[in-house]
Design an enzyme around this catalytic site. Sequence first.
Site, PDB file in Angstrom:
ATOM      1  N   GLU A 308       9.430   5.734  -7.934  1.00  0.00           N
ATOM      2  CA  GLU A 308       9.946   6.620  -6.885  1.00  0.00           C
ATOM      3  C   GLU A 308      10.150   8.038  -7.439  1.00  0.00           C
ATOM      4  OE1 GLU A 308      13.068   4.699  -4.797  1.00  0.00           O
ATOM      5  OE2 GLU A 308      13.086   6.158  -3.160  1.00  0.00           O
ATOM      6  N   GLU A 311       6.844   9.573  -7.755  1.00  0.00           N
ATOM      7  CA  GLU A 311       6.385   9.935  -6.413  1.00  0.00           C
ATOM      8  C   GLU A 311       7.027  11.246  -5.957  1.00  0.00           C
ATOM      9  OE1 GLU A 311       7.368   7.034  -3.454  1.00  0.00           O
ATOM     10  OE2 GLU A 311       6.278   8.077  -1.862  1.00  0.00           O
ATOM     11  N   CYS A 335      14.792   1.518  -0.598  1.00  0.00           N
ATOM     12  CA  CYS A 335      15.257   0.256  -1.204  1.00  0.00           C
ATOM     13  C   CYS A 335      15.952  -0.651  -0.212  1.00  0.00           C
ATOM     14  CB  CYS A 335      16.259   0.520  -2.325  1.00  0.00           C
ATOM     15  SG  CYS A 335      15.725   1.749  -3.455  1.00  0.00           S
ATOM     16  N   SER A 355       9.746   7.100   0.923  1.00  0.00           N
ATOM     17  CA  SER A 355       9.024   6.741  -0.284  1.00  0.00           C
ATOM     18  C   SER A 355       8.194   5.498   0.028  1.00  0.00           C
ATOM     19  CB  SER A 355      10.017   6.435  -1.394  1.00  0.00           C
ATOM     20  OG  SER A 355       9.387   5.663  -2.387  1.00  0.00           O
ATOM     21  N   LYS A 394      17.424  -8.605   3.473  1.00  0.00           N
ATOM     22  CA  LYS A 394      16.423  -8.997   2.480  1.00  0.00           C
ATOM     23  C   LYS A 394      15.673 -10.246   2.916  1.00  0.00           C
ATOM     24  CE  LYS A 394      17.015  -5.882  -0.779  1.00  0.00           C
ATOM     25  NZ  LYS A 394      15.917  -4.951  -1.056  1.00  0.00           N
ATOM     26  N   GLU A 397      13.074  -8.932   5.057  1.00  0.00           N
ATOM     27  CA  GLU A 397      12.117  -8.159   4.266  1.00  0.00           C
ATOM     28  C   GLU A 397      11.106  -9.072   3.573  1.00  0.00           C
ATOM     29  OE1 GLU A 397      13.610  -6.235   0.750  1.00  0.00           O
ATOM     30  OE2 GLU A 397      12.235  -4.559   0.975  1.00  0.00           O
ATOM     31  N   GLU A 402       3.335  -8.046   5.406  1.00  0.00           N
ATOM     32  CA  GLU A 402       2.586  -7.249   4.425  1.00  0.00           C
ATOM     33  C   GLU A 402       3.079  -7.472   2.990  1.00  0.00           C
ATOM     34  OE1 GLU A 402       4.591  -6.149   6.754  1.00  0.00           O
ATOM     35  OE2 GLU A 402       5.809  -4.444   6.124  1.00  0.00           O
ATOM     36  N   CYS A 552      24.907  -1.313  -1.287  1.00  0.00           N
ATOM     37  CA  CYS A 552      24.642  -2.756  -1.360  1.00  0.00           C
ATOM     38  C   CYS A 552      25.890  -3.581  -1.622  1.00  0.00           C
ATOM     39  CB  CYS A 552      23.628  -3.034  -2.457  1.00  0.00           C
ATOM     40  SG  CYS A 552      22.098  -2.143  -2.204  1.00  0.00           S
TER      41      CYS A 552
END
Lengths: 625, 157, 389
Positions: A308, A311, A335, A355, A394, A397, A402, A552
């Site tokens: 990241e 990037e 994230c 990102s 999560k 996710e 994908e 988190c």
Amino acid sequence: MDKIVKDNRAPVSQKPLTMPKPDKDAIGATVGIEINGNPYKVLIGTTILEACRQNNIHVPSLCYHEDLCLAGVCRVCVVEVEGMGTLQAACTFPIINKIKVRTTSEKVRKARRHVLDLMLSEHYGECYSCHRNGNCELQKLAKEYGVDSYKFGHVEKRRYQIDRSSYSVVRDMDKCILCKRCVRTCIDLQEVGVLEAKNRGNNTKITTFMDKPLADVICINCGQCINRCPTAALKANDPSDEIWNVIDDPSKHVVIQTAPSPRAAIGEEFGLPPGTSMTYQMNTALKMIGFDKVFDTDFTADLTIMEEGTELLMRLKKKLVDGDKNVMLPQLTSCSPGWIKYIEHFYPDYLDYLSTCKSPQQMFGSVIKTFYAKEHEIDPSNIVTVAVMPCSAKKFECNRPEMDSSGFKDVDYGLTTRELAQMIREAGLYLPDLPPGNFDDPFGDASGAGLIFGATGGVMEAALRTAYELVTGRPVPFENLDIIPCRGFDGVKQASVKLEKVKPEWSFLEGVDLNFMIAHGTANAKKVMESLVRGELSNIHFIEVMACPGGCLGGGGQPIPTSPEIRKKRAEAIYQEDAGLPVRKSHENPHITYIYEKFLTDGPCGHLSHKLLHTQYVKRGKFIG
Amino acid sequence: MIDIKQNAMTEEIEMLVGKFGSTRDALMPIIQNIQINHGMISDFAQQEVARMLDVHPVEVYGVVTFYSFLSETPKGRYIVRLCRTISCDMAGKEAVARAVERELGIRFGETTADNKFSLEYINCMGMCDQGPSMLVNDLVFTKLTPHTVVDILSKFK
Amino acid sequence: MIKNKSILFNRENLGDCLARGLSKTPQDIIMEIRESGLKGRGGAGFPTGTKWMLAAASLSNKKYVVCNADEGEPGTFKDRVLLTDFTELVFEGMVIAGYAIGAKKGFIYLRGEYSYLLKQLNEQLQKMLKDNRLGKNILGKGIDFEIEIRLGAGAYVCGEETALIESLEGHRGEARNRPPYPVNTGFMGNPTIVNNVETFVTAAIIMARGGEWFTKLGTGKSKGHKLISVSGDCEEPGVYEVPFGISINELLKMAKAKNPKAVQVGGASGYCACSNEFERQISFEDLSTGGSIMIFNQSRDMLHILRNFMEFFVEESCGQCTPCRIGNVKLLEGVEKIERGDCSLSYLRELIELGKTMKIASKCGLGQSSPNPFISIMTNFEQEIFSQR
């Protein structure tokens, strides 16, 4: 303290008084009141409940929650205020003059008991088979008031179907007592707006738009509603049965990665005070449960920083040097899966700002099923990856279609802190008594930078520790690497670091102020995004967003209850552990160096990285079909 | 076809927003108008209203389901609402109710197959001195008997 | 139509209430209303002058006047009559109130069931605008005030002032926590007075006839005259203007009731008086009412009546607070148990205790008054009800 933003969704009167709390010493700032015959001095505008709790006077409550706007609907906290004909809800009554309060009178006692009896008559209470057994606020009240019979009857049969449509959140309206904490969480705290009451009278029910399954509405899976539900009406979708099955299957190589936040909170599930770090005891427990390898998600957090950060520097170069109009700044972190789903729904035209890095959890999954599988000669189809996360999103996710760049489902199961604690108990273990154990190689050693991902601002701090050093060759100019402006619980934080005496290859950044922002909780994220939409953030380079209040560590998979105080303690535990680690910068993690030497040989953001560690997003929009 | 209908709905709501404003307090007048014009507030309409007033669709849904004159499911062109409160009850509501059910061939809470009539009870509509009473849309009928009520309904048929 | 000869609601020699009102200073208007002893006509009986004074004292530059025309209490229809026959005085009362407290905008929240009155009300508004009795620079006095009509949509609870404000703001009609009160934090968080239709009309009349004249009517703590909607078992149902202090017996005589057994005072949420209480008075000191009595004769089954009331409250509770949402259901289930003949006396006592809790622990006036018919009917007619089963 958490500054929870309470915006104008809730009826004005159901918010705490916006009256500024005066200086304690100012004249007329305090008022003398009497509670149960004893005199007390409180600041004007304090509610009766706050006044009682400040002075260690017990008043039971249910619909009240520190994080939320006021409702005053459960009527459990009623007290007698002299001169008023009716009882008053202590949680909503602001003290502005001298009042005399009784919290223990006959009227109060009888009324509370009646209220409780009424709730119990509508609650499908199957305490033995309930996952909140022992941690249920209604059950606790029933014990407190010595309920020994159902005075007004009891629900014997299920009335509603459980909504299991969502990968993340399960809704069981038979357990709901209509305290509306979830509604206030969803609409006011998070500003997502999935849950609201429908109908009226005894037909009132908490529901989604047009009663649709949770999976079909714009739920971001943050699970904050779960954390604030007093009963078992909301819970996370629990995969532990399936995990037990693969653990017990000798043909499966079961690998678990543990995120930074669960270790700072799991102790609470075993009665330890918030902020007790359980990192190494947890490792032992996981081994004893039967996981083949125990790895640290902090490793891929470090990897995220490399990817990241690179990037960001590439975007800066393209934008500032090449003038590339297709490059979007500020770069938004990616994230937090709750945040990702939020932006996909609410700001689908701004996905290019995100990102492209996968979250640490997903990076881990694809690294395990490729690099690790190859190095250890294990057939990836026999590897099962489990992720212990503080998070309910999560779970969604890891099921995104994908997320299969390894050729397999990268992460098989997302497990919450609460569910892991349950597995530990089921295995017959008592976590606090276990001896410390280490993570397994090769993804066991991580830097403190990866660890602080658990707190809001942590990603930013970790990124700065690396990016600044990459560009200037010197460590960030903060004492002990503690970038204080990134820390704390302000809703939106903004700061900057000046880049000076940069290395020649980064000369275009000489003298540039690197401006960054940090937001936690989607209500705050919304504020930032609205500024972005209005074009006010053109000077900002990097924004960290976490979907949950506190980051988190306040995630929807963390132990219940939650409060600003508890989240603060968890953050302290994380920062303390960071301070004590030998390596505190992601790029100095030897395993990171190793993986770029041996596997991701074309470097951060290189070809293989892009295949395995980066992803793309879906324009979801708000329309509910 | 659906697109054309939806575009028309969007335009209608845009017009209502133009008339009543785009703040939250315009919500009730807007959805009341949709209810009158379409006999319901469809999920599409609710979402469009939510989008234009910048509230969440579920909040609009919460409001629609709260008020008994608003509906998210289709209602007949004429909504027959018979008062069931005690004064009308004592004045002979039961007989009138049975007569209406027989006449329309539906029970309370139902809509006729041709979508012409919906039959509902209403709580006290303030005609206690002239009971039994009913509303057909916004027309009031009082001192009903099983006979007069049938005559009245036939005018709407 | 008001059935008997009116003294208060009488246009003879009334003069121009609005002009009289606006010729005074706001302080004088409030003083006059305070001196008149006018109490809210919706039922709660809060002193109108005090309410206006509290709102006037606020420094906020945005204030609102709300006319509560959500007359949903079963058995009550006097506001319908006022809105029909005294439309202009309703609006004039609102303008006067707006002037007194410093508000520029008023809402009239008309219940959806009365939407057929909309046309007439709008015509009156247009007329007043044309006559410069509404809008900008009213009667050349430099006072601005506009009135917007909002329709309810079939929710009894919106008659509660904070639920009404919630509804105006586009929310579910769920009552707010009080304090803070609407005079501080009302519509959109601004100071707001919510008054009943009858209160505004009476206030307008007080402007013309004077507060002192008004104090001569009624009793010590209940000044003035009151409109009472009379329905049920009588030959002459309708709206009557009566002085406070009138006994139930006198009312029964006026309405020509035969063989009355019980009288429900104050609508479904009121008190059910039995025949040996018929000498009791209609007043804030004794039997308080928002303006209705329902008469039940000897042939009526009190349990059937109670069931009708409880069904009403179960349906009309907003459902947010526990005592009201579930409590009313338990009371209704109790009625059903009695009907089936399997309600023990001790369970009935428990339900009456529950009713008492609901009266003090519910969040708003609905839950605080919905147990009234249960408690009063079960107390006054327990023997009769049980002996019939």
